[in-house]
Design a protein around this motif. Sequence first.
Motif, mmCIF file in Angstrom:
data_model
loop_
_atom_site.group_PDB
_atom_site.id
_atom_site.type_symbol
_atom_site.label_atom_id
_atom_site.label_comp_id
_atom_site.label_asym_id
_atom_site.label_seq_id
_atom_site.Cartn_x
_atom_site.Cartn_y
_atom_site.Cartn_z
ATOM 1 N N LEU A 47 117.295 6.585 89.362
ATOM 2 C CA LEU A 47 116.046 6.259 90.036
ATOM 3 C C LEU A 47 115.472 7.502 90.704
ATOM 4 O O LEU A 47 116.213 8.415 91.075
ATOM 5 N N GLY B 112 119.531 1.111 98.113
ATOM 6 C CA GLY B 112 120.897 0.757 98.456
ATOM 7 C C GLY B 112 120.977 -0.671 98.947
ATOM 8 O O GLY B 112 120.918 -1.621 98.171
ATOM 9 N N GLU C 245 121.388 2.718 103.027
ATOM 10 C CA GLU C 245 122.316 3.093 101.961
ATOM 11 C C GLU C 245 123.490 2.118 101.882
ATOM 12 O O GLU C 245 123.614 1.365 100.932
ATOM 13 N N CYS D 16 125.395 4.294 93.647
ATOM 14 C CA CYS D 16 124.345 5.312 93.605
ATOM 15 C C CYS D 16 124.799 6.618 92.961
ATOM 16 O O CYS D 16 123.992 7.550 92.835
ATOM 17 N N ARG E 257 117.877 -1.657 88.764
ATOM 18 C CA ARG E 257 118.094 -2.155 90.121
ATOM 19 C C ARG E 257 116.760 -2.599 90.721
ATOM 20 O O ARG E 257 115.748 -1.880 90.636
ATOM 21 N N GLY F 2 116.489 5.962 95.508
ATOM 22 C CA GLY F 2 117.425 4.867 95.362
ATOM 23 C C GLY F 2 117.087 3.662 96.231
ATOM 24 O O GLY F 2 116.283 3.724 97.162
ATOM 25 N N ARG G 244 112.781 2.454 100.744
ATOM 26 C CA ARG G 244 113.571 3.190 99.767
ATOM 27 C C ARG G 244 114.396 4.266 100.470
ATOM 28 O O ARG G 244 114.026 4.741 101.555
ATOM 29 N N ASN H 171 116.202 11.752 96.381
ATOM 30 C CA ASN H 171 116.895 11.481 95.131
ATOM 31 C C ASN H 171 118.404 11.659 95.291
ATOM 32 O O ASN H 171 118.862 12.590 95.956
ATOM 33 N N ALA H 172 119.181 10.766 94.690
ATOM 34 C CA ALA H 172 120.640 10.839 94.776
ATOM 35 C C ALA H 172 121.141 12.090 94.049
ATOM 36 O O ALA H 172 120.910 12.237 92.849
ATOM 37 N N ASP I 140 121.777 7.780 90.237
ATOM 38 C CA ASP I 140 121.486 6.358 90.069
ATOM 39 C C ASP I 140 120.354 6.087 89.087
ATOM 40 O O ASP I 140 119.944 4.940 88.913
#
Length: 437
Positions: A72, A77, A162, A61, A87, A75, A98, A102-103, A70
């Motif tokens: 996205l 995981g 995650e 990630c 992914r 993310g 989800r 956001n990462a 990541d």
Amino acid sequence: MNPLRPLLVVFALLGQPALGQPEPVADQMYRPVNRAAAEVGRLLFWDPVLSGNRNISCGTCHHPRFGTGDGLSLGMGEGGIGLGPERVADPENMPEERIPRNAPALFNLGAREFTVLFHDGRIEVDPSRPGGFRTPLEGDMMQGFDTLLSAQTMFPVLSQDEMAGHYSENEVSRAVRQGRLTGKGGAWDLIAARVRAIPQYVEMLGAAYPDIAAGREADFTDISNAIAAFMEFEWRSDSSPFDAALRGETPLSGPAANGQALFYGDAGCADCHAGPFLTDHRFHAMGAPQIGPGKAARFERHARDVGRMRVTGRDEDAFAFRTPSLRNVALTAPYGHAGAHRTLPGFLADHGRADWAAYDRAQAVLPGLEGMDDWLTLDDPAETEAVKAALANPAPVLSDADIAALVAFLESLSDPVARSGRLGIPQAVPSGLPLDR
């Protein structure tokens, strides 16, 4: 028009510090790095052995290919397969939901001024607390973390969505579900035991920490400290074109110089994105679209994310999120706490207005997930009005030309050294597990 704007442009063209522009980044702004710890931390960062099902690493990630994120909006995981925007949900092990935010990028987290982390600031340096940090775990918090960056690593490995995996899938996720975190047989010790069972890690940790070489058993804090040392070394970022301009070497020119003048002038960006790392480390309600599952307790049934208010309990902190550093921002899409915008121009056009009716949902980067309604909050007029009410200082409306200039300036913050990293992705890790390359 700001009467100082022409003067700001002249400063930019001459390579002189503009009004409000920071001093150059200097070595003393960073903590010193234990290089031996960074070397073993590199392998641990990329090794899936730290995840409950041994299938996800920190790098899954936080990948340099996607600006240490990541790629996205939100993310995926545990239960995901593939990397970045490719992914997808694993049909044999579907995710439960989800990841709700956001990462975040990992650049410059070794700088001393980063004393608050996560979008809501739920962990921060606090000398009055045992161990020196305030975290949601309070009494369950382990001690022995060298830095706040090290302490934050204990959260992803506990999250079922995650890295930990879902209840009954593995011994780590079972320990988490049962509330066994610390001590022998706790979740962190179970992860550390996996690392201790690999001779190469024991040897390398001993090289980094003399007391381990002398016989002390390595624990989770040693693993975390090493990973943090790696991140601090790998993604220090202070060699961008913007840095060259700050040091008086090569001034920005053309659209980037115009954007610089806007950033420190009419657009008001530097009101929050201040200092050498372009963040005030504070929390502001800016009306970014809320997509995905939101942040709710298990007994709650909503998809909102009130941000800082979940930490402080104060109404005035509703929908406020930490100001992100803009270093390498052109590399770190999507943008916003929920990653609702895949492009910088799209984000800048909407930023600070909470006009969710005009939001283009195609801006989101969300791999399909059966049974997930990602638009619950956007489709709720009451939620929209609550976010608008929290927006204290709407951002100015930007023209297309202004947006283009600001994007050119933000691109000048990209650092080729930090983009690729200093040590890079290893060819293999001591566990022998496959890497996300």
